[in-house]
Design an enzyme around this catalytic site. Structure first.
Site, PDB file in Angstrom:
ATOM      1  N   ASP A  35     -18.428   4.250  96.382  1.00 32.91           N
ATOM      2  CA  ASP A  35     -18.562   4.303  97.843  1.00 32.91           C
ATOM      3  C   ASP A  35     -18.264   2.947  98.470  1.00 32.91           C
ATOM      4  O   ASP A  35     -17.489   2.831  99.421  1.00 32.91           O
ATOM      5  CB  ASP A  35     -20.009   4.648  98.248  1.00 32.91           C
ATOM      6  CG  ASP A  35     -20.393   6.091  97.978  1.00 32.91           C
ATOM      7  OD1 ASP A  35     -19.507   6.926  97.714  1.00 32.91           O
ATOM      8  OD2 ASP A  35     -21.599   6.385  98.047  1.00 32.91           O
ATOM      9  N   TYR A  93     -19.070   8.074 106.406  1.00 34.48           N
ATOM     10  CA  TYR A  93     -20.470   7.715 106.261  1.00 34.48           C
ATOM     11  C   TYR A  93     -20.987   6.941 107.463  1.00 34.48           C
ATOM     12  O   TYR A  93     -20.301   6.118 108.035  1.00 34.48           O
ATOM     13  CB  TYR A  93     -20.660   6.859 105.009  1.00 34.48           C
ATOM     14  CG  TYR A  93     -22.067   6.404 104.829  1.00 34.48           C
ATOM     15  CD1 TYR A  93     -23.046   7.288 104.370  1.00 34.48           C
ATOM     16  CD2 TYR A  93     -22.442   5.117 105.158  1.00 34.48           C
ATOM     17  CE1 TYR A  93     -24.360   6.871 104.222  1.00 34.48           C
ATOM     18  CE2 TYR A  93     -23.748   4.699 105.007  1.00 34.48           C
ATOM     19  CZ  TYR A  93     -24.709   5.579 104.539  1.00 34.48           C
ATOM     20  OH  TYR A  93     -26.007   5.162 104.409  1.00 34.48           O
TER      21      TYR A  93
END
Lengths: 230, 230, 230, 230
Positions: free
Chosen positions: D126, D220
């Protein structure tokens, strides 16, 4: 007597804060108890209560068989599930005034392997007079844990015992002394683990261990206020 | 209903503080959710918000498909990117009232290797009734993570699952119970890791694990207030 | 003179807080002392006192033979049991204005193995100018520890010495400088331990170590306020 | 312009507190800087100042050659000894708005071995889109460190670089983003180290890494407020 009980309640509640401060416990695991001076009674933490909520009033007064003294249930909760073990120690070892139990990380790691902590540093000789021994695996719920503690510590200088597959119990002349032993047991468990990860660390010579232990128990600090149980 | 939702919002906001206190999360990684009693709804943390800024009002109310309930967006932010996984668990497991996800260090280290945590200490038998199992590697964004959690925990006593290459999910009867499972999962992951660094640690005997688990689930603490999900 | 002593008392009491902040000490283990400028005197912590209870007034004033100056007993307690070692260092090394002793975990782990910490990172070259050396195993109670510290640090750039099977002593131009050395010694002990757990880490080239040490000692920070002893 | 500078000063002073909170720094090691939007200027920490004493006013304003802007010396102290490295990054990488340098323990341990951190967990995919690379060993004092950072991060998704035998540098769209990268770099360095201590941990499949990175960078959180540099 009521005043003595009140003092012990306050002391036991406060000393749980030291277990938190030194990172020996998480959630509600771990407990401190203390004998009421001059009585066949001791005070212990209630079961399953958050450390933030522990007050002197919520502590629980028990007799030396581990039964709650009527009218002394504190928070109305049950006493710690380790109460039987504490009670057994107070019955068998009259010189013990405090008992502590934790699952502190490094001490419990040695306990999981069933391996005594060897004495490779002076701080451990000072405090424990040699290795920290291992007691038997024992299921909670009867006298087995208490018997294991007493059998292992009788004949040892150590105030700490690693109960196999479980955690650590410490004893002291009072609760503060037993808490100190719990703090120092985790500290030497951690240092010794890390030392050995990097290669062998020789145990201290036996004569040096004896000399360090004798000096520390007799000279260090202000023994009238901070002495040890034995 | 509005009152119930408000209570759950406050609870979920507050419980994130326990993840911080026990060092299970850094920055904005990790989330807690809780089912609204008597409704097909749950409350979850918004995405990418600092733990210092979490308030009851900023929590987000979702239905069991993971959709934000209109008018309930809290901070105006999106719900946690793990919302689909939480929703799937609530849909499939009606007895679950709380879900927690973290990347806590030691649990995630076991997850990175895809290795279940063996049960070598009594605290783990008490809390998890045996090993903590490993679920599949699953990419975020659809039901895969939720399916992996449910498939792995069905048939296990454990309230914690290590998602391979990712982190840990825990479930409980409510959010507090799931947070407790997350705290204890990291604690036993750490202790077991350190134990094994020093040599082999034998798993506890199966009979002892069963006895410890049964006692802890039925007797320990004050079960009406702190019980577990199953 | 009284004013100078008062300032040193306040400074020594306060600096023990830095040992707590950086996790170098537990319970009452560890101590800081500082020379009184322009006098054959130093101030040190009393023995066995909790860090929460340390005040300027409870610090103890000693002469360079380690004897308590009459009327200066502070708390009425004895000085630290390491006082003889501190006194020896002040007698032998006039440029030293501060001494610190801890059992900080990682430094003590290297000491337990009797292994010097190799210089594999620039922070260590900056601060210590090379490896941190090991001094002899010495029993507390006479000049042995002090002699070991002085013999080992003479001829070394390092302000820190690992006393075999015991812990770490650091020196500095004043107490703050010695505390900084204690903090950095634990930091590099930890980083170097962890580095080596994952495989070999080559020492920095000698020329780079010399250049880093020279720059840091002469240029870094604001040397008039934060200089080092040598 | 003065207002913009004041805002950056306040931000940089405050963000050093995050390095303390997450345990990335000890004593005065480590620094944060931030570009002044719309100007060829950046604000950086003074050298050798305790984190407790950092205020907006004590921060130092520099041009992109690393020279202190006259009248902007803040505390009257010199800028961080790493100023030249920060300046080089701002000159070469116009999209970078913040730079952070620490000697955080686990990241520095990988740097001491000169070993990149492999991508074995989703949090790392991520945040960094793959491994965290290693830059060259470089002596402080000229452009070498800056050149090593830029050369290593050009062609990498990672916002973090391990400078061999030294520590970690991170970049971001602003100082907060670079601080986040420093926090996450230490977190994944620690988890990956501990994972590997227990046995091999396979890198994530490349396709999964790409998918996780693309999702996290684009979806995100609330990207307008927390986006990344590249």
């Amino acid at each position: 007597m009521n005043e003595a009980v009140a003092g012990v309640r306050a002391n036991v509640a406060r000393l749980h804060g030291e277990l938190v401060r030194y990172g020996l416990i998480v959630w509600t695991a771990g407990n401190v108890s203390e004998r009421v001076p001059g009585a066949d009674l001791f005070v212990i933490k209630p079961s399953g209560v958050s450390y933030d909520e522990l007050t002197a009033d919520s502590m629980i007064l028990c007799d030396l068989d581990g039964n709650v003294v009527p009218g002394s249930e504190g928070s109305g909760r049950s006493p710690s599930s380790d109460t039987a073990a504490h009670a057994y120690v107070y019955r068998q070892l009259p010189e013990v005034g405090g008992v502590v139990h934790t699952h502190s990380t490094y001490a419990t790691a040695w306990a999981a392997r069933g391996e005594p902590i060897p004495c490779t540093i002076t701080a451990m000789a000072d405090e424990f007079g040699g290795e920290i021994p291992v007691g038997p695996f024992a299921i909670i719920g009867d006298d087995s844990i208490g018997r294991g503690i007493v059998a292992t510590l009788s004949g040892h200088r150590s105030r700490a015992v690693l109960m196999r597959g479980h955690g650590v119990f410490t004893i002291g002349k009072d609760a503060r002394d037993a808490v100190k032993a719990a703090v120092m047991a985790e500290d030497v468990a951690r240092t010794t683990h890390i030392a050995r990860q990097g290669g062998p660390a020789a145990p201290l010579p036996g004569g040096a261990v004896d000399a360090l232990f004798a000096r520390y128990q007799n000279v260090y600090g202000q023994r009238t206020e901070e002495g040890v149980a034995r």
